[in-house]
Design a protein around this motif. Sequence first.
Motif, PDB file in Angstrom:
ATOM      1  N   VAL A   5       0.866  -1.182   0.000  1.00 36.24           N
ATOM      2  CA  VAL A   5       0.000   0.000   0.000  1.00 36.24           C
ATOM      3  C   VAL A   5       0.902   1.231   0.000  1.00 36.24           C
ATOM      4  CG1 VAL A   5      -1.743   1.271   1.290  1.00 36.24           C
ATOM      5  CG2 VAL A   5      -1.817  -1.214   1.245  1.00 36.24           C
ATOM      6  N   ARG A   6       0.795   2.024  -1.028  1.00 33.82           N
ATOM      7  CA  ARG A   6       1.614   3.225  -1.145  1.00 33.82           C
ATOM      8  C   ARG A   6       0.716   4.447  -1.177  1.00 33.82           C
ATOM      9  NH1 ARG A   6       5.540   0.893   0.460  1.00 33.82           N
ATOM     10  NH2 ARG A   6       6.925  -0.311  -0.828  1.00 33.82           N
ATOM     11  N   LEU A   7       0.927   5.323  -0.215  1.00 32.56           N
ATOM     12  CA  LEU A   7       0.181   6.580  -0.178  1.00 32.56           C
ATOM     13  C   LEU A   7       0.999   7.658  -0.891  1.00 32.56           C
ATOM     14  CD1 LEU A   7      -0.886   6.463   3.559  1.00 32.56           C
ATOM     15  CD2 LEU A   7      -2.436   6.338   1.619  1.00 32.56           C
ATOM     16  N   THR A   8       0.356   8.384  -1.767  1.00 31.92           N
ATOM     17  CA  THR A   8       1.035   9.496  -2.429  1.00 31.92           C
ATOM     18  C   THR A   8       1.106  10.678  -1.456  1.00 31.92           C
ATOM     19  OG1 THR A   8      -1.003  10.490  -3.271  1.00 31.92           O
ATOM     20  CG2 THR A   8       0.046   8.775  -4.655  1.00 31.92           C
ATOM     21  N   ALA A  13      -1.633  14.200   2.514  1.00 32.55           N
ATOM     22  CA  ALA A  13      -2.147  15.531   2.852  1.00 32.55           C
ATOM     23  C   ALA A  13      -3.663  15.489   3.090  1.00 32.55           C
ATOM     24  CB  ALA A  13      -1.804  16.527   1.740  1.00 32.55           C
ATOM     25  N   LEU A  14      -4.387  14.752   2.255  1.00 31.52           N
ATOM     26  CA  LEU A  14      -5.838  14.630   2.438  1.00 31.52           C
ATOM     27  C   LEU A  14      -6.176  13.972   3.774  1.00 31.52           C
ATOM     28  CD1 LEU A  14      -6.959  13.464  -1.135  1.00 31.52           C
ATOM     29  CD2 LEU A  14      -7.545  15.631  -0.020  1.00 31.52           C
ATOM     30  N   LEU A 127     -17.291  14.586   8.246  1.00 29.00           N
ATOM     31  CA  LEU A 127     -16.631  15.556   7.370  1.00 29.00           C
ATOM     32  C   LEU A 127     -17.612  16.251   6.424  1.00 29.00           C
ATOM     33  CD1 LEU A 127     -13.420  13.561   6.390  1.00 29.00           C
ATOM     34  CD2 LEU A 127     -13.536  15.602   7.865  1.00 29.00           C
ATOM     35  N   GLY A 128     -18.754  15.643   6.192  1.00 25.85           N
ATOM     36  CA  GLY A 128     -19.737  16.238   5.292  1.00 25.85           C
ATOM     37  C   GLY A 128     -19.191  16.360   3.880  1.00 25.85           C
ATOM     38  N   THR A 129     -19.311  17.548   3.306  1.00 28.74           N
ATOM     39  CA  THR A 129     -18.905  17.749   1.913  1.00 28.74           C
ATOM     40  C   THR A 129     -17.397  17.631   1.707  1.00 28.74           C
ATOM     41  OG1 THR A 129     -18.836  20.133   2.247  1.00 28.74           O
ATOM     42  CG2 THR A 129     -20.892  19.206   1.378  1.00 28.74           C
ATOM     43  N   ALA A 130     -16.613  17.687   2.789  1.00 30.34           N
ATOM     44  CA  ALA A 130     -15.160  17.528   2.662  1.00 30.34           C
ATOM     45  C   ALA A 130     -14.770  16.072   2.422  1.00 30.34           C
ATOM     46  CB  ALA A 130     -14.459  18.058   3.918  1.00 30.34           C
ATOM     47  N   PHE A 131     -15.726  15.154   2.552  1.00 27.73           N
ATOM     48  CA  PHE A 131     -15.452  13.745   2.309  1.00 27.73           C
ATOM     49  C   PHE A 131     -15.638  13.464   0.822  1.00 27.73           C
ATOM     50  CE2 PHE A 131     -16.529   9.171   2.240  1.00 27.73           C
ATOM     51  CZ  PHE A 131     -15.416   8.678   2.893  1.00 27.73           C
ATOM     52  N   GLU A 134     -11.636  11.176  -3.313  1.00 28.86           N
ATOM     53  CA  GLU A 134     -10.189  11.127  -3.102  1.00 28.86           C
ATOM     54  C   GLU A 134      -9.852  10.899  -1.627  1.00 28.86           C
ATOM     55  OE1 GLU A 134     -11.283  13.045  -6.768  1.00 28.86           O
ATOM     56  OE2 GLU A 134     -11.768  13.693  -4.725  1.00 28.86           O
ATOM     57  N   VAL A 135     -10.604  11.550  -0.737  1.00 34.46           N
ATOM     58  CA  VAL A 135     -10.408  11.349   0.703  1.00 34.46           C
ATOM     59  C   VAL A 135     -10.749   9.906   1.059  1.00 34.46           C
ATOM     60  CG1 VAL A 135     -11.266  12.000   3.003  1.00 34.46           C
ATOM     61  CG2 VAL A 135     -10.748  13.775   1.318  1.00 34.46           C
ATOM     62  N   GLN A 136     -11.838   9.407   0.507  1.00 36.61           N
ATOM     63  CA  GLN A 136     -12.241   8.022   0.770  1.00 36.61           C
ATOM     64  C   GLN A 136     -11.150   7.050   0.326  1.00 36.61           C
ATOM     65  OE1 GLN A 136     -16.047   6.829  -0.831  1.00 36.61           O
ATOM     66  NE2 GLN A 136     -15.637   4.674  -0.469  1.00 36.61           N
ATOM     67  N   GLU A 137     -10.604   7.246  -0.851  1.00 38.83           N
ATOM     68  CA  GLU A 137      -9.560   6.352  -1.355  1.00 38.83           C
ATOM     69  C   GLU A 137      -8.312   6.404  -0.474  1.00 38.83           C
ATOM     70  OE1 GLU A 137      -6.761   5.488  -5.244  1.00 38.83           O
ATOM     71  OE2 GLU A 137      -8.267   7.066  -5.378  1.00 38.83           O
ATOM     72  N   ALA A 138      -7.923   7.609  -0.055  1.00 37.52           N
ATOM     73  CA  ALA A 138      -6.730   7.759   0.784  1.00 37.52           C
ATOM     74  C   ALA A 138      -6.915   7.029   2.119  1.00 37.52           C
ATOM     75  CB  ALA A 138      -6.435   9.235   1.009  1.00 37.52           C
TER      76      ALA A 138
END
Length: 161
Positions: A5-8, A13-14, A127-131, A134-138
């Motif tokens: 598993v590699r996080l960019t 940051a997310l 998180l509401g709209t901030a979710f 991309e956040v879900q994948e991270a």
Amino acid sequence: MEGGVRLTGGQRALIRDSWRRLRGSPEQHGLVLFTRLFDLDPDLLPLFQYNCKQFASPQECLSAPEFLDHIRKVMLVIDAAVSHLENLSCLEEYLCNLGKKHQAVGVKIESFSTVGESLLYMLEKCLGTAFSPEVQEAWSKLYSAVVNAMQRGWDALPEGE
């Protein structure tokens, strides 16, 4: 530890940004996570016993001081993973031991997918709209790395073998 598993940098940051929004209320957010967990799999409730007392309902469990302490510990593990995004391998031994402890109390590896689903649900609700996708994948990738390390605790041979 990352087990493939590699996080960019962007994913790290997310994760940091979204966690910063939540870390001020760990108990509140942990209650959302565990309420969802018991909704998805009520059969997990008997795993939580304190002083040999079984809870009659998820609500009784969720309000018990001992369980609230467990919630705080879970949120601290998440916080540790977020704090060590650059070097998750430093948590390897700790997470392996945590996996062994979960195995010893009867947690099944399959339950971790339900916990992951509950974590993502909590993040989405809190998180509401901030979710974003991309956040879900991270977060999914981070959770996979943590679970993979815990699972290695399952796979480890007992002492002396």
